[in-house]
Design an enzyme around this catalytic site. Structure first.
Site, mmCIF file in Angstrom:
data_model
loop_
_atom_site.group_PDB
_atom_site.id
_atom_site.type_symbol
_atom_site.label_atom_id
_atom_site.label_comp_id
_atom_site.label_asym_id
_atom_site.label_seq_id
_atom_site.Cartn_x
_atom_site.Cartn_y
_atom_site.Cartn_z
ATOM 1 N N GLU A 224 -3.002 -2.531 5.684
ATOM 2 C CA GLU A 224 -4.216 -2.873 4.949
ATOM 3 C C GLU A 224 -5.368 -1.919 5.291
ATOM 4 O O GLU A 224 -6.169 -1.560 4.418
ATOM 5 C CB GLU A 224 -4.615 -4.328 5.225
ATOM 6 C CG GLU A 224 -3.557 -5.364 4.895
ATOM 7 C CD GLU A 224 -3.002 -5.254 3.477
ATOM 8 O OE1 GLU A 224 -3.702 -4.743 2.589
ATOM 9 O OE2 GLU A 224 -1.857 -5.673 3.261
ATOM 10 N N HIS B 121 -5.238 1.087 3.167
ATOM 11 C CA HIS B 121 -5.834 0.895 1.846
ATOM 12 C C HIS B 121 -7.351 1.092 1.891
ATOM 13 O O HIS B 121 -7.938 1.629 0.954
ATOM 14 C CB HIS B 121 -5.512 -0.501 1.306
ATOM 15 C CG HIS B 121 -4.152 -0.624 0.706
ATOM 16 N ND1 HIS B 121 -3.729 0.152 -0.357
ATOM 17 C CD2 HIS B 121 -3.109 -1.435 1.019
ATOM 18 C CE1 HIS B 121 -2.490 -0.188 -0.677
ATOM 19 N NE2 HIS B 121 -2.090 -1.145 0.140
ATOM 20 N N GLN C 134 -7.340 -2.866 -3.502
ATOM 21 C CA GLN C 134 -6.173 -3.139 -4.347
ATOM 22 C C GLN C 134 -6.532 -3.951 -5.592
ATOM 23 O O GLN C 134 -5.750 -4.012 -6.534
ATOM 24 C CB GLN C 134 -5.083 -3.864 -3.552
ATOM 25 C CG GLN C 134 -4.422 -2.997 -2.504
ATOM 26 C CD GLN C 134 -3.339 -3.741 -1.765
ATOM 27 O OE1 GLN C 134 -3.605 -4.429 -0.784
ATOM 28 N NE2 GLN C 134 -2.102 -3.624 -2.245
ATOM 29 N N CYS D 232 4.761 -2.690 -0.674
ATOM 30 C CA CYS D 232 3.340 -2.706 -1.011
ATOM 31 C C CYS D 232 3.153 -3.289 -2.409
ATOM 32 O O CYS D 232 3.865 -2.907 -3.344
ATOM 33 C CB CYS D 232 2.756 -1.291 -0.951
ATOM 34 S SG CYS D 232 1.000 -1.201 -1.367
ATOM 35 N N LEU D 233 2.177 -4.186 -2.558
ATOM 36 C CA LEU D 233 1.900 -4.774 -3.861
ATOM 37 C C LEU D 233 1.407 -3.738 -4.861
ATOM 38 O O LEU D 233 1.540 -3.928 -6.070
ATOM 39 C CB LEU D 233 0.861 -5.892 -3.724
ATOM 40 C CG LEU D 233 1.289 -7.106 -2.900
ATOM 41 C CD1 LEU D 233 0.147 -8.114 -2.821
ATOM 42 C CD2 LEU D 233 2.540 -7.754 -3.489
#
Length: 200
Positions: free
Chosen positions: A150, A153, A69, A107-108
């Site tokens: 996570e 990701h 990210q 989600c960021l």
């Protein structure tokens, strides 16, 4: 792993400003669709990376952040459920899961959108800490959700991939409209006296 433990691996964090917030990559960035590489060596540089990840995560704000990210293709993530305890997991993998739990997930890397998604309720995760020691954790509900999110990701998977087709189409439309609005805001204003018309 506590903040005190992370600092002990590299000494004092140093004067303010040394640790900076890193850019969080958002949907559309190809780095988010790549599978992250296994980590073979935990050194001071990696520890420093996790410190910057915590700064970035807290300022976002969020409760978890995976290395991809912030554009780093390595298999690790950091998290803090809000109790002040900082944790780092290196080369994590889920070895068992069971049950189902419906929960609204954000989600960021997909700011401003959240969806109810069904995931396993309980997971058994294995990985390593910053000392290289093997860690085994059993988690349920929110922590289990965080681990799965996570890990996605690290495997190039986004929250959008878990949506039903109609929800995914709606989400993509929202994201396109936001990107269009953002690009319009960033477009320079016409020069004075041109009447808004600019010819090549």
């Amino acid at each position: 792993m506590s903040a005190r433990r992370i600092r002990s691996l590299v000494g004092p964090l140093g004067p303010p400003g040394i640790l900076r917030r890193m850019e969080i990559r958002t949907v559309g960035d190809p780095v988010l669709r790549q599978v992250a590489a296994e980590i073979t060596d935990v050194d001071d540089r990696l520890v420093r990376l996790t410190e910057q990840m915590f700064v970035t995560m807290y300022e976002a704000p969020g409760i978890g952040l995976a290395a991809p990210q912030i554009g780093v293709q390595q298999r690790l993530f950091v998290y803090d459920l809000g109790d002040g305890e900082q944790h780092v997991l290196v080369n994590p993998e889920i070895v068992e899961s069971e049950g189902e739990w419906l929960y609204e997930e954000g989600c960021l890397s997909i700011p401003g959108l959240s969806f109810e998604i069904v995931r396993p309720k309980i997971v058994h995760l294995r990985g390593r800490d910053l000392d290289g020691n093997e860690v085994e954790l059993e988690a349920d509900e929110l922590l289990a959700r965080l681990f799965q999110h996570e890990l996605d990701h690290l495997n190039g998977v986004l929250m959008l991939d878990h949506l039903e087709e109609d929800d995914r189409k709606w989400a993509m439309k929202q994201l396109r409209e936001r990107e269009l609005a953002r690009s319009m805001q960033q477009r320079p204003a016409p020069a004075a006296g041109t009447g808004g018309l600019q010819l090549p």
